[in-house]
Design a protein around this motif. Structure first.
Motif, PDB file in Angstrom:
ATOM      1  N   GLY A  82       0.831  -1.211   0.000  1.00 16.83           N
ATOM      2  CA  GLY A  82       0.000   0.000   0.000  1.00 16.83           C
ATOM      3  C   GLY A  82       0.857   1.250   0.000  1.00 16.83           C
ATOM      4  N   TYR A  85       2.334   1.902  -3.423  1.00 13.49           N
ATOM      5  CA  TYR A  85       1.323   2.490  -4.308  1.00 13.49           C
ATOM      6  C   TYR A  85       1.149   3.979  -4.006  1.00 13.49           C
ATOM      7  CZ  TYR A  85      -3.063   3.579  -6.560  1.00 13.49           C
ATOM      8  OH  TYR A  85      -4.017   4.183  -7.320  1.00 13.49           O
TER       9      TYR A  85
ATOM     10  N   LEU B  16       7.611  -7.657 -19.676  1.00 15.35           N
ATOM     11  CA  LEU B  16       7.937  -6.580 -18.741  1.00 15.35           C
ATOM     12  C   LEU B  16       6.742  -5.662 -18.520  1.00 15.35           C
ATOM     13  CD1 LEU B  16      11.524  -5.319 -19.570  1.00 15.35           C
ATOM     14  CD2 LEU B  16      10.661  -6.250 -17.417  1.00 15.35           C
ATOM     15  N   PHE B  17       6.090  -5.336 -19.637  1.00 16.44           N
ATOM     16  CA  PHE B  17       4.977  -4.398 -19.499  1.00 16.44           C
ATOM     17  C   PHE B  17       3.796  -5.030 -18.772  1.00 16.44           C
ATOM     18  CE2 PHE B  17       7.192  -2.211 -23.035  1.00 16.44           C
ATOM     19  CZ  PHE B  17       7.498  -1.075 -22.304  1.00 16.44           C
ATOM     20  N   ASP B  20       4.618  -4.951 -15.214  1.00 22.15           N
ATOM     21  CA  ASP B  20       4.454  -3.591 -14.727  1.00 22.15           C
ATOM     22  C   ASP B  20       2.998  -3.289 -14.394  1.00 22.15           C
ATOM     23  OD1 ASP B  20       5.920  -1.208 -14.178  1.00 22.15           O
ATOM     24  OD2 ASP B  20       4.780  -0.272 -15.790  1.00 22.15           O
ATOM     25  N   MET B  23       1.840  -5.387 -11.327  1.00 19.88           N
ATOM     26  CA  MET B  23       2.333  -4.887 -10.047  1.00 19.88           C
ATOM     27  C   MET B  23       1.521  -3.679  -9.608  1.00 19.88           C
ATOM     28  SD  MET B  23       4.413  -6.889  -8.837  1.00 19.88           S
ATOM     29  CE  MET B  23       4.694  -6.006  -7.319  1.00 19.88           C
ATOM     30  N   ARG B  24       1.233  -2.796 -10.596  1.00 23.95           N
ATOM     31  CA  ARG B  24       0.448  -1.602 -10.281  1.00 23.95           C
ATOM     32  C   ARG B  24      -0.893  -1.995  -9.660  1.00 23.95           C
ATOM     33  NH1 ARG B  24      -0.899   3.885 -11.715  1.00 23.95           N
ATOM     34  NH2 ARG B  24      -3.142   3.842 -11.532  1.00 23.95           N
ATOM     35  N   LEU B  27      -0.396  -3.551  -6.134  1.00 27.36           N
ATOM     36  CA  LEU B  27      -0.086  -2.560  -5.111  1.00 27.36           C
ATOM     37  C   LEU B  27      -1.312  -1.713  -4.793  1.00 27.36           C
ATOM     38  CD1 LEU B  27       3.412  -1.504  -6.418  1.00 27.36           C
ATOM     39  CD2 LEU B  27       2.912  -2.880  -4.399  1.00 27.36           C
ATOM     40  N   MET B  28      -2.085  -1.412  -5.848  1.00 25.65           N
ATOM     41  CA  MET B  28      -3.297  -0.637  -5.635  1.00 25.65           C
ATOM     42  C   MET B  28      -4.262  -1.446  -4.763  1.00 25.65           C
ATOM     43  SD  MET B  28      -5.315   1.250  -8.615  1.00 25.65           S
ATOM     44  CE  MET B  28      -7.046   1.503  -8.493  1.00 25.65           C
ATOM     45  N   ALA B  30      -3.381  -3.617  -2.505  1.00 26.59           N
ATOM     46  CA  ALA B  30      -2.879  -3.567  -1.132  1.00 26.59           C
ATOM     47  C   ALA B  30      -3.286  -2.253  -0.472  1.00 26.59           C
ATOM     48  CB  ALA B  30      -1.362  -3.719  -1.126  1.00 26.59           C
ATOM     49  N   ALA B  31      -3.179  -1.149  -1.237  1.00 24.13           N
ATOM     50  CA  ALA B  31      -3.526   0.154  -0.667  1.00 24.13           C
ATOM     51  C   ALA B  31      -5.024   0.226  -0.369  1.00 24.13           C
ATOM     52  CB  ALA B  31      -3.117   1.275  -1.616  1.00 24.13           C
ATOM     53  N   SER B  32      -5.816  -0.443  -1.203  1.00 26.70           N
ATOM     54  CA  SER B  32      -7.263  -0.368  -1.009  1.00 26.70           C
ATOM     55  C   SER B  32      -7.746  -1.152   0.209  1.00 26.70           C
ATOM     56  CB  SER B  32      -8.001  -0.896  -2.244  1.00 26.70           C
ATOM     57  OG  SER B  32      -7.441  -0.362  -3.394  1.00 26.70           O
ATOM     58  N   THR B  33      -6.897  -2.063   0.714  1.00 28.74           N
ATOM     59  CA  THR B  33      -7.324  -2.840   1.886  1.00 28.74           C
ATOM     60  C   THR B  33      -7.771  -1.930   3.022  1.00 28.74           C
ATOM     61  OG1 THR B  33      -5.142  -3.755   1.550  1.00 28.74           O
ATOM     62  CG2 THR B  33      -6.663  -5.052   2.849  1.00 28.74           C
ATOM     63  N   SER B  34      -7.079  -0.787   3.178  1.00 29.36           N
ATOM     64  CA  SER B  34      -7.450   0.118   4.266  1.00 29.36           C
ATOM     65  C   SER B  34      -8.897   0.560   4.136  1.00 29.36           C
ATOM     66  CB  SER B  34      -6.550   1.342   4.258  1.00 29.36           C
ATOM     67  OG  SER B  34      -5.222   0.959   4.326  1.00 29.36           O
ATOM     68  N   VAL B  35      -9.275   0.921   2.897  1.00 28.44           N
ATOM     69  CA  VAL B  35     -10.655   1.340   2.663  1.00 28.44           C
ATOM     70  C   VAL B  35     -11.596   0.192   2.993  1.00 28.44           C
ATOM     71  CG1 VAL B  35     -12.286   2.244   0.973  1.00 28.44           C
ATOM     72  CG2 VAL B  35      -9.878   2.865   0.828  1.00 28.44           C
TER      73      VAL B  35
END
Lengths: 282, 304
Positions: A82, A85, B16-17, B20, B23-24, B27-28, B30-35
């Motif tokens: 997170g 990101y 590679l692309f 890429d 991964m984006r 990671l997004m 993972a970040a959304s887990t908080s929400v």
């Protein structure tokens, strides 16, 4: 005249500050002095007897260890991912500010509310029962914001030039992050993770409702088992135990072990941070 | 040249692309887990608390009496619990705010660099002591002290809880207030000193007012932490659910009630649902404090 008054005020400020230092010192001194006499090999390596009035606290140490490992396993990948990101990809838009709002909100949720949440979702809804799994997941939700914030800070500390150089050489964004950003921010992220974990190890309220066993003098066999944990054990011994007055040494011993564990983790994190600051300088 | 072109682009580049892009997304996610977690917290708290709203109805919470187990009439009024939390929090803040602000001033403006290097981490140790350990210390050291000082029959009072809570809030508020003080531009301080103001005049009439929004936000975050704190108050406030304004009587806070009673209630019972409603009240209070504190920080450009 004015000068004397100034001096007096300065002196009072200094006195207040050092009074706080003294209080912190006394708390540590009290726990260490009284706990030290209870410590011996048998105390940390044997099972409790008579509901914890005698014997050792080995299962509580093991239980806390399992909970900490479970919490890291869940929260570290999510938190670091997170943070990457947010630091590297997220542009300013509605969705990303929603993520930031969520992190701030999570950081402020009281620990007992995390306990209620863990009870509702992991223990009851997913049917894990009171277990290491339910407790670790609950603690992981709790430490997530700590890990994200610390990791993001450490990612942002890597100079922009590193990224530009890597992209200019034709690396894709992920290659750039993997080879030119992560290696330099890793120690900062680990520092953040350790600080979060220290908090998880000492928390009582969330595990009260999701994992902790009152008195369980055996080791867990799977992640679906209950365990004893150091903070909960101390709470029970100090306030719920029928012989609470007579087993102060057991309580102080448990408090000292817990304190050493948590302070040891923080100290480790601080040393790591100082070390890496010396290693990477730009 | 030709060979390189043929082998490089068709084989590795798409891969590679794809990596890429993947991964984006990952990671997004993972970040959304908080929400997701925040949504789930609200969802599950309301799910478990829900039926209480229809039977016996939310009006029951507005009572002043909390008597969850009774042979005649159970009562689930959060009045006494709210007042318990409010009393302990107010007392704690009364002790914490002046001390923390003064210490922050000393550390940020007066202490020598070497002194600062010692003071900051040492006071931060206080923040990392587990609340159950502080509660234990309170039970054995602070409570007897309060008992002896005021000649009471028990040391387990609102005041004892407040003293422990202020120990927990002090490092938080010191560190945030110090950030606010340090972020006041040098130009302001220098201008004041150049006009002939003394060091103290500069601190109290220029630096402190300029840092005030940040300090207010720090206090609000501290209040949020104190209201939500569970173990220390559970151990030392005596746990009497009574409506009182006396610092020297036993009280029971919302957090302590949940922690003490949740272990003994049958799942799904009215009592169980009432405890979840207390959780919702706590969540809403801390959520509101947090949002307002962030607003204050943002408005005055003190967001890091």
């Amino acid at each position: 005249m004015n000068n004397t008054a100034d001096k007096f005020i300065l002196l009072s400020l200094r006195l207040i500050t050092y009074a706080i230092v003294l209080v912190v010192g006394y708390i540590l001194f009290d726990i260490i002095r009284n706990g030290f006499s209870a410590l011996n090999w048998q105390f940390v390596s044997s099972f409790p007897r008579r509901s914890g009035a005698a014997g050792g606290i080995f299962p509580a140490i093991v239980g806390t260890f399992y909970l900490v490992v479970g919490t890291i396993a869940v929260s570290l990948p999510l938190g670091v991912g997170g943070a990457i990101y947010l630091a590297e990809y997220a542009e300013q838009n509605r969705f990303n500010s929603l993520i930031r709002l969520a992190i701030i909100t999570l950081a402020g949720v009281p620990s007992i509310v995390f306990g209620l949440f863990g009870l509702g979702i992991f223990v009851l809804f997913f049917g894990f029962g009171p277990s290491i799994l339910a407790g670790s997941l609950t603690l992981a939700c709790m430490v997530l914001p700590t890990i994200i914030v610390a990791s993001e800070e450490s990612l942002r500390a890597v100079p922009k030039g590193f990224r530009d150089a890597s992209l200019a050489l034709g690396a894709t964004k992920w290659e750039m992050i993997r080879t030119n950003v992560l290696p330099y921010s890793l120690s900062g992220m680990i520092t953040g993770a350790i600080l979060g974990i220290g908090r998880a190890a000492g928390e009582t309220a969330p595990i009260l409702l999701t994992v902790a066993a009152f008195y369980l003098p055996r080791l867990p066999k799977s992640v679906f088992d209950q365990v004893m944990a150091l903070p909960y054990h101390l709470y029970i011994l100090a306030t719920q135990h029928p012989e609470a007055e007579r087993i102060r040494h057991m309580q102080y011993g448990t408090a000292l072990i817990l304190l050493l564990l948590v302070l040891g983790l923080s100290l480790g994190a601080i040393l790591l941070r100082t070390h890496s600051r010396k290693k990477f300088r730009w | 040249m030709n060979k390189l072109k043929n082998t490089f682009y068709p084989l590795t580049a798409p891969k590679l692309f794809i990596t890429d892009k993947l991964m984006r997304l990952l990671l997004m996610g993972a970040a959304s887990t908080s929400v997701l977690v925040v949504c789930l917290i609200f969802l599950f708290l309301f799910k478990e608390a829900g039926p209480f709203a229809f039977k016996p109805g939310l009006g029951k919470l507005l009572d002043s009496q909390w008597i969850p187990v009774s042979f005649q009439q159970e009562r689930f009024g959060v009045g006494s619990l709210l007042s318990g939390s409010a009393l302990v929090t107010a007392l704690a803040m009364l002790v914490t705010v002046p001390i923390s602000v003064l210490v922050a001033i000393y550390i940020a403006e007066i202490a020598r660099p070497g002194e600062r290097e010692f003071l900051k981490p040492f006071i931060e140790i206080l923040a990392s002591i587990p609340s159950v350990v502080l509660g234990f210390f309170g039970l054995l050291v602070v409570a007897p002290l309060v008992k002896a000082t005021f000649g009471l029959s028990t040391g387990l009072t609102a005041l004892t809880g407040a003293l422990l809570l202020s120990l927990m809030a002090i490092p938080t508020i010191i560190s945030l207030s110090e950030d606010a003080l340090v972020s006041v531009p040098y130009a302001l301080k220098n201008a004041s000193l150049a006009l002939g103001a003394s060091q103290l005049q500069t601190i109290f009439r220029v630096t402190l007012p300029a840092a005030l929004p940040g300090i207010v936000a720090a206090v609000m975050l501290g209040i949020g932490r104190v209201i939500g704190e569970t173990m220390a108050v559970l151990m030392v406030t005596g746990n009497a659910a009574i409506l009182t304004a006396s610092p020297l009587s036993s009280v029971r806070t919302m957090t302590a009630t949940i922690a003490a009673e949740m272990g003994e209630v049958p799942f799904g019972s009215i009592h169980y649902q009432a405890l979840f409603w207390i959780g919702i009240i706590l969540l809403v209070i801390t959520f509101a404090l947090n949002i307002v504190a962030q607003r204050v920080l943002k408005k005055y450009g003190m967001m890091k």
